[in-house]
Design a protein around this motif. Structure first.
Motif, PDB file in Angstrom:
ATOM      1  N   ARG A  54      -3.667  16.343  -8.543  1.00 50.47           N
ATOM      2  CA  ARG A  54      -4.838  15.927  -9.326  1.00 50.47           C
ATOM      3  C   ARG A  54      -5.646  14.870  -8.585  1.00 50.47           C
ATOM      4  N   LEU A  55      -4.986  14.098  -7.741  1.00 49.30           N
ATOM      5  CA  LEU A  55      -5.650  13.097  -6.924  1.00 49.30           C
ATOM      6  C   LEU A  55      -5.409  13.389  -5.442  1.00 49.30           C
ATOM      7  N   VAL A  56      -6.385  13.020  -4.637  1.00 51.60           N
ATOM      8  CA  VAL A  56      -6.196  13.016  -3.184  1.00 51.60           C
ATOM      9  C   VAL A  56      -6.099  11.554  -2.776  1.00 51.60           C
ATOM     10  N   ILE A  57      -4.908  11.129  -2.392  1.00 57.85           N
ATOM     11  CA  ILE A  57      -4.645   9.726  -2.082  1.00 57.85           C
ATOM     12  C   ILE A  57      -4.522   9.546  -0.576  1.00 57.85           C
ATOM     13  N   GLY A  58      -5.284   8.590  -0.049  1.00 56.48           N
ATOM     14  CA  GLY A  58      -5.209   8.312   1.373  1.00 56.48           C
ATOM     15  C   GLY A  58      -4.969   6.847   1.650  1.00 56.48           C
ATOM     16  N   ALA A  59      -4.841   6.525   2.923  1.00 55.14           N
ATOM     17  CA  ALA A  59      -4.574   5.157   3.351  1.00 55.14           C
ATOM     18  C   ALA A  59      -5.790   4.597   4.074  1.00 55.14           C
ATOM     19  N   SER A 117       4.595   7.960   3.334  1.00 50.53           N
ATOM     20  CA  SER A 117       4.457   7.566   1.920  1.00 50.53           C
ATOM     21  C   SER A 117       3.659   8.587   1.120  1.00 50.53           C
ATOM     22  N   GLY A 118       3.040   9.533   1.820  1.00 50.11           N
ATOM     23  CA  GLY A 118       2.307  10.598   1.138  1.00 50.11           C
ATOM     24  C   GLY A 118       0.808  10.561   1.307  1.00 50.11           C
ATOM     25  N   ALA A 119       0.298   9.708   2.188  1.00 50.31           N
ATOM     26  CA  ALA A 119      -1.149   9.637   2.410  1.00 50.31           C
ATOM     27  C   ALA A 119      -1.665  10.979   2.911  1.00 50.31           C
ATOM     28  N   LYS A 120      -2.754  11.460   2.293  1.00 46.00           N
ATOM     29  CA  LYS A 120      -3.346  12.740   2.678  1.00 46.00           C
ATOM     30  C   LYS A 120      -4.494  12.581   3.667  1.00 46.00           C
ATOM     31  N   ALA A 160       0.816  -1.214   0.000  1.00 46.66           N
ATOM     32  CA  ALA A 160       0.000   0.000   0.000  1.00 46.66           C
ATOM     33  C   ALA A 160       0.851   1.266   0.000  1.00 46.66           C
ATOM     34  N   GLY A 161       1.902   1.292   0.801  1.00 47.57           N
ATOM     35  CA  GLY A 161       2.758   2.469   0.851  1.00 47.57           C
ATOM     36  C   GLY A 161       3.416   2.755  -0.494  1.00 47.57           C
ATOM     37  N   GLU A 162       3.844   1.709  -1.169  1.00 40.63           N
ATOM     38  CA  GLU A 162       4.445   1.860  -2.499  1.00 40.63           C
ATOM     39  C   GLU A 162       3.437   2.438  -3.489  1.00 40.63           C
ATOM     40  N   VAL A 163       2.209   1.952  -3.435  1.00 40.28           N
ATOM     41  CA  VAL A 163       1.161   2.431  -4.342  1.00 40.28           C
ATOM     42  C   VAL A 163       0.849   3.897  -4.063  1.00 40.28           C
ATOM     43  N   ILE A 164       0.713   4.256  -2.796  1.00 41.93           N
ATOM     44  CA  ILE A 164       0.432   5.645  -2.438  1.00 41.93           C
ATOM     45  C   ILE A 164       1.528   6.569  -2.951  1.00 41.93           C
ATOM     46  N   ALA A 165       2.773   6.186  -2.721  1.00 39.75           N
ATOM     47  CA  ALA A 165       3.904   7.011  -3.164  1.00 39.75           C
ATOM     48  C   ALA A 165       3.923   7.155  -4.684  1.00 39.75           C
ATOM     49  N   ALA A 166       3.688   6.056  -5.389  1.00 41.71           N
ATOM     50  CA  ALA A 166       3.726   6.081  -6.851  1.00 41.71           C
ATOM     51  C   ALA A 166       2.613   6.966  -7.423  1.00 41.71           C
ATOM     52  N   LEU A 167       1.415   6.858  -6.881  1.00 38.16           N
ATOM     53  CA  LEU A 167       0.306   7.676  -7.382  1.00 38.16           C
ATOM     54  C   LEU A 167       0.528   9.148  -7.083  1.00 38.16           C
ATOM     55  N   ASN A 168       1.076   9.445  -5.920  1.00 36.01           N
ATOM     56  CA  ASN A 168       1.385  10.846  -5.598  1.00 36.01           C
ATOM     57  C   ASN A 168       2.419  11.414  -6.551  1.00 36.01           C
ATOM     58  N   THR A 169       3.435  10.615  -6.882  1.00 33.51           N
ATOM     59  CA  THR A 169       4.479  11.069  -7.801  1.00 33.51           C
ATOM     60  C   THR A 169       3.901  11.332  -9.194  1.00 33.51           C
ATOM     61  N   GLN A 170       3.021  10.445  -9.645  1.00 35.38           N
ATOM     62  CA  GLN A 170       2.492  10.551 -11.006  1.00 35.38           C
ATOM     63  C   GLN A 170       1.409  11.620 -11.145  1.00 35.38           C
ATOM     64  N   TYR A 171       0.557  11.779 -10.120  1.00 30.03           N
ATOM     65  CA  TYR A 171      -0.614  12.643 -10.280  1.00 30.03           C
ATOM     66  C   TYR A 171      -0.582  13.924  -9.458  1.00 30.03           C
TER      67      TYR A 171
END
Length: 206
Positions: free
Chosen positions: A65-70, A85-88, A51-62
């Protein structure tokens, strides 16, 4: 993002995709579909170890534009890792005061799962940003909103489960602050996800 900005994004979007994925590539496909359909809020569940890897990757790419949480954050250790990891925002199926305290320290909205009025009031007093009606959303359906908001009209509620294309208008007719949606926004092709997102969004804008 500041805490209030994040909360406003979630409430304005009205729909949150509940995502459990095994690869970043699939997470990107889901994100593309959600964005195309007007849903810019994704919860990445910690039921999977990446999950942490996915959150970090989506934050880097978007970026913004997206609000990514855990999601499915059961303890303060996981909450801190998610934030790093960048969870908002942080969501859990349960209420834990130490998780709430940690999230407040870093100005991250915390949305614990609660079933009883006592739990909900305790969570709000501790500083929860929103109450996840879990697992009662799926059991009672949209009627749970008026049941909870009659005595507590100021309590922000996130539903979890029970929202379908057939009943989303019933949810939209309530005072729900945000609905969490799983398979409609995570299964199928990017195009199918985009269409489902559009249909869900249209229920709240009509």
């Amino acid at each position: 993002m500041y805490r209030n900005t994040i909360i406003n994004r979630i409430v304005n979007t009205k729909i949150m995709a509940i995502v459990r994925v095994e690869t970043v590539d699939r997470a990107v496909e889901i994100a593309e579909g959600c964005l195309a359909g007007g849903v810019d809020c994704l919860e990445i569940s910690y039921t999977l170890p990446n999950a942490g890897e996915v959150i970090a990757a989506l934050n880097t790419q978007y970026g913004d534009r997206l609000v990514i949480g855990a999601g499915t954050v059961l303890d303060s250790e996981t909450a801190r890792l998610a934030i790093l990891s960048g969870a908002k925002f942080v969501i859990a199926p349960n209420f834990k005061e130490e998780v709430c305290r940690l999230c407040n320290r870093y100005q991250i909205p915390y949305m614990p799962g609660c079933t009883s009025m006592t739990e909900m009031v305790d969570a709000m007093e501790a500083g929860a940003a929103m109450i996840k009606a879990f697992p009662i959303s799926g059991y009672y359906g949209s009627s749970v909103v008026s049941t909870l908001k009659t005595p507590l009209p100021y309590m922000p509620i996130l539903s979890s489960g029970g929202v379908t294309l057939d009943n989303v208008k019933d949810w939209a007719a309530t005072a729900i602050d945000c609905v969490g949606v799983g398979s409609l926004l995570t299964k199928g092709t990017t195009e199918e996800i985009a269409e489902n997102a559009r249909l869900l969004k249209s229920a709240f804008s009509s």
